[in-house]
Design a protein around this motif. Structure first.
Motif, PDB file in Angstrom:
ATOM      1  N   VAL A   1      20.792  12.835  53.754  1.00  0.00           N
ATOM      2  CA  VAL A   1      19.637  13.384  54.453  1.00  0.00           C
ATOM      3  C   VAL A   1      18.817  14.204  53.454  1.00  0.00           C
ATOM      4  CG1 VAL A   1      20.793  15.491  55.265  1.00  0.00           C
ATOM      5  CG2 VAL A   1      18.900  14.553  56.568  1.00  0.00           C
ATOM      6  N   VAL A   2      17.495  14.173  53.616  1.00  0.00           N
ATOM      7  CA  VAL A   2      16.599  14.947  52.757  1.00  0.00           C
ATOM      8  C   VAL A   2      16.350  16.287  53.451  1.00  0.00           C
ATOM      9  CG1 VAL A   2      14.334  15.024  51.665  1.00  0.00           C
ATOM     10  CG2 VAL A   2      15.548  12.837  51.847  1.00  0.00           C
ATOM     11  N   TRP A   3      16.645  17.379  52.738  1.00  0.00           N
ATOM     12  CA  TRP A   3      16.547  18.731  53.275  1.00  0.00           C
ATOM     13  C   TRP A   3      15.497  19.508  52.499  1.00  0.00           C
ATOM     14  CZ3 TRP A   3      19.137  23.473  51.257  1.00  0.00           C
ATOM     15  CH2 TRP A   3      19.055  24.556  52.153  1.00  0.00           C
ATOM     16  N   PHE A   4      14.509  20.059  53.198  1.00  0.00           N
ATOM     17  CA  PHE A   4      13.467  20.884  52.593  1.00  0.00           C
ATOM     18  C   PHE A   4      13.925  22.334  52.648  1.00  0.00           C
ATOM     19  CE2 PHE A   4      11.437  17.163  54.465  1.00  0.00           C
ATOM     20  CZ  PHE A   4      10.802  16.634  53.353  1.00  0.00           C
ATOM     21  N   HIS A   5      14.361  22.861  51.522  1.00  0.00           N
ATOM     22  CA  HIS A   5      14.974  24.189  51.528  1.00  0.00           C
ATOM     23  C   HIS A   5      13.970  25.326  51.634  1.00  0.00           C
ATOM     24  CE1 HIS A   5      14.026  24.433  47.215  1.00  0.00           C
ATOM     25  NE2 HIS A   5      14.495  23.204  47.133  1.00  0.00           N
TER      26      HIS A   5
ATOM     27  N   TYR B   1      16.760   8.885  47.886  1.00  0.00           N
ATOM     28  CA  TYR B   1      16.099   9.254  46.641  1.00  0.00           C
ATOM     29  C   TYR B   1      14.661   8.743  46.621  1.00  0.00           C
ATOM     30  CZ  TYR B   1      15.279   9.693  41.628  1.00  0.00           C
ATOM     31  OH  TYR B   1      14.762  10.024  40.413  1.00  0.00           O
ATOM     32  N   GLY B   2      14.450   7.519  47.080  1.00  0.00           N
ATOM     33  CA  GLY B   2      13.118   6.937  47.110  1.00  0.00           C
ATOM     34  C   GLY B   2      12.171   7.714  47.997  1.00  0.00           C
ATOM     35  N   HIS B   3      12.638   8.154  49.147  1.00  0.00           N
ATOM     36  CA  HIS B   3      11.783   8.934  50.049  1.00  0.00           C
ATOM     37  C   HIS B   3      11.598  10.362  49.539  1.00  0.00           C
ATOM     38  CE1 HIS B   3      10.979   6.152  53.314  1.00  0.00           C
ATOM     39  NE2 HIS B   3      12.176   5.649  53.058  1.00  0.00           N
ATOM     40  N   ALA B   4      12.622  10.936  48.929  1.00  0.00           N
ATOM     41  CA  ALA B   4      12.513  12.301  48.408  1.00  0.00           C
ATOM     42  C   ALA B   4      11.545  12.368  47.228  1.00  0.00           C
ATOM     43  CB  ALA B   4      13.882  12.818  47.990  1.00  0.00           C
ATOM     44  N   ALA B   5      11.413  11.279  46.507  1.00  0.00           N
ATOM     45  CA  ALA B   5      10.517  11.254  45.352  1.00  0.00           C
ATOM     46  C   ALA B   5       9.054  11.307  45.756  1.00  0.00           C
ATOM     47  CB  ALA B   5      10.785  10.008  44.527  1.00  0.00           C
TER      48      ALA B   5
ATOM     49  N   LEU C   1      16.118  18.755  48.585  1.00  0.00           N
ATOM     50  CA  LEU C   1      17.390  18.308  48.026  1.00  0.00           C
ATOM     51  C   LEU C   1      17.929  17.197  48.910  1.00  0.00           C
ATOM     52  CD1 LEU C   1      19.045  21.775  47.297  1.00  0.00           C
ATOM     53  CD2 LEU C   1      18.080  20.200  45.621  1.00  0.00           C
ATOM     54  N   ILE C   2      18.728  16.328  48.333  1.00  0.00           N
ATOM     55  CA  ILE C   2      19.392  15.282  49.107  1.00  0.00           C
ATOM     56  C   ILE C   2      20.816  15.749  49.359  1.00  0.00           C
ATOM     57  CG2 ILE C   2      20.124  12.881  49.176  1.00  0.00           C
ATOM     58  CD1 ILE C   2      17.826  12.295  47.183  1.00  0.00           C
ATOM     59  N   LEU C   3      21.166  15.851  50.627  1.00  0.00           N
ATOM     60  CA  LEU C   3      22.496  16.297  51.026  1.00  0.00           C
ATOM     61  C   LEU C   3      23.314  15.095  51.482  1.00  0.00           C
ATOM     62  CD1 LEU C   3      21.504  19.403  53.176  1.00  0.00           C
ATOM     63  CD2 LEU C   3      21.872  19.269  50.706  1.00  0.00           C
ATOM     64  N   PHE C   4      24.646  15.197  51.340  1.00  0.00           N
ATOM     65  CA  PHE C   4      25.532  14.119  51.752  1.00  0.00           C
ATOM     66  C   PHE C   4      26.706  14.681  52.522  1.00  0.00           C
ATOM     67  CE2 PHE C   4      29.349  11.545  50.930  1.00  0.00           C
ATOM     68  CZ  PHE C   4      28.953  10.381  51.557  1.00  0.00           C
ATOM     69  N   ALA C   5      27.070  13.982  53.597  1.00  0.00           N
ATOM     70  CA  ALA C   5      28.281  14.279  54.363  1.00  0.00           C
ATOM     71  C   ALA C   5      29.038  12.962  54.514  1.00  0.00           C
ATOM     72  CB  ALA C   5      27.952  14.868  55.722  1.00  0.00           C
ATOM     73  N   ALA C   6      30.310  12.962  54.187  1.00  0.00           N
ATOM     74  CA  ALA C   6      31.115  11.743  54.236  1.00  0.00           C
ATOM     75  C   ALA C   6      31.401  11.287  55.658  1.00  0.00           C
ATOM     76  CB  ALA C   6      32.425  11.950  53.481  1.00  0.00           C
ATOM     77  N   ALA C   7      31.430  12.218  56.592  1.00  0.00           N
ATOM     78  CA  ALA C   7      31.702  11.886  57.987  1.00  0.00           C
ATOM     79  C   ALA C   7      30.972  12.864  58.892  1.00  0.00           C
ATOM     80  CB  ALA C   7      33.214  11.955  58.257  1.00  0.00           C
ATOM     81  N   SER C   8      30.904  12.544  60.146  1.00  0.00           N
ATOM     82  CA  SER C   8      30.289  13.438  61.118  1.00  0.00           C
ATOM     83  C   SER C   8      31.047  14.765  61.150  1.00  0.00           C
ATOM     84  CB  SER C   8      30.324  12.772  62.499  1.00  0.00           C
ATOM     85  OG  SER C   8      29.798  13.626  63.466  1.00  0.00           O
ATOM     86  N   GLY C   9      30.328  15.851  60.982  1.00  0.00           N
ATOM     87  CA  GLY C   9      30.971  17.173  60.971  1.00  0.00           C
ATOM     88  C   GLY C   9      31.639  17.528  59.674  1.00  0.00           C
TER      89      GLY C   9
ATOM     90  N   SER D   1      31.922  18.543  55.554  1.00  0.00           N
ATOM     91  CA  SER D   1      31.209  19.513  54.718  1.00  0.00           C
ATOM     92  C   SER D   1      30.107  18.822  53.924  1.00  0.00           C
ATOM     93  CB  SER D   1      32.178  20.222  53.790  1.00  0.00           C
ATOM     94  OG  SER D   1      32.787  19.290  52.930  1.00  0.00           O
ATOM     95  N   VAL D   2      29.133  19.609  53.529  1.00  0.00           N
ATOM     96  CA  VAL D   2      27.928  19.108  52.876  1.00  0.00           C
ATOM     97  C   VAL D   2      28.004  19.342  51.382  1.00  0.00           C
ATOM     98  CG1 VAL D   2      25.437  19.463  52.719  1.00  0.00           C
ATOM     99  CG2 VAL D   2      26.549  19.554  54.930  1.00  0.00           C
ATOM    100  N   ARG D   3      27.475  18.388  50.612  1.00  0.00           N
ATOM    101  CA  ARG D   3      27.311  18.594  49.184  1.00  0.00           C
ATOM    102  C   ARG D   3      25.955  18.061  48.751  1.00  0.00           C
ATOM    103  NH1 ARG D   3      29.370  13.988  45.864  1.00  0.00           N
ATOM    104  NH2 ARG D   3      29.938  12.389  47.364  1.00  0.00           N
ATOM    105  N   VAL D   4      25.408  18.655  47.713  1.00  0.00           N
ATOM    106  CA  VAL D   4      24.119  18.220  47.172  1.00  0.00           C
ATOM    107  C   VAL D   4      24.386  17.086  46.185  1.00  0.00           C
ATOM    108  CG1 VAL D   4      22.102  18.917  45.823  1.00  0.00           C
ATOM    109  CG2 VAL D   4      23.131  20.497  47.444  1.00  0.00           C
ATOM    110  N   VAL D   5      23.663  15.976  46.377  1.00  0.00           N
ATOM    111  CA  VAL D   5      23.864  14.817  45.501  1.00  0.00           C
ATOM    112  C   VAL D   5      22.589  14.423  44.775  1.00  0.00           C
ATOM    113  CG1 VAL D   5      25.822  13.871  46.784  1.00  0.00           C
ATOM    114  CG2 VAL D   5      23.494  13.214  47.422  1.00  0.00           C
ATOM    115  N   GLY D   6      21.487  15.030  45.106  1.00  0.00           N
ATOM    116  CA  GLY D   6      20.250  14.652  44.415  1.00  0.00           C
ATOM    117  C   GLY D   6      19.101  15.549  44.785  1.00  0.00           C
TER     118      GLY D   6
END
Length: 113
Positions: free
Chosen positions: A45-49, A87-91, A98-106, A108-113
């Motif tokens: 997901v793209v997050w506008f901080h 990444y294409g949309h964030a560009a 920032l692009i955030l990633f979660a491996a499953a519903s609920g 934890s979040v990590r920044v990947v891009g």
């Protein structure tokens, strides 16, 4: 893995995470607010901080085109299946994000891009 240039927003975030300020408050806390702890769905997901909003993509049937806008909640945001798509949309957005990633519903979040 594709060779994609590092986005300037992500590079600044990485520098803020490794730098330490001389005062008591960490420099990263002043540059980027705390990340959301979990995401409601799996994916990217793209997050506008700066505005604490997320990117949403919908098809507008009246204009017959895909439109993007910012939403307040991660539950309303568009979750991408791949980092390349996010990444294409964030560009192409004007606001720092920032692009955030979660491996499953609920999960934890990590920044990947």
């Amino acid at each position: 893995m594709k060779n994609r240039p590092v986005r300037e927003d992500y590079r600044r975030w990485q520098e803020a995470q490794t730098a330490t300020a001389s005062d008591s408050e960490p420099r990263s806390a002043r540059l980027v607010p705390a990340l959301p702890s979990v995401l409601p769905f799996a994916g990217y997901v793209v997050w506008f901080h700066t505005s604490l909003t997320y990117l949403d993509i919908r098809f507008d049937h009246h204009r017959f085109e895909i439109v993007t806008h910012q939403v307040q909640s991660a539950a309303e945001a568009f979750f991408f299946d791949s980092l390349d798509a996010a990444y294409g949309h964030a560009a192409h957005v004007a606001e720092p994000c920032l692009i955030l990633f979660a491996a499953a519903s609920g999960a934890s979040v990590r920044v990947v891009g």
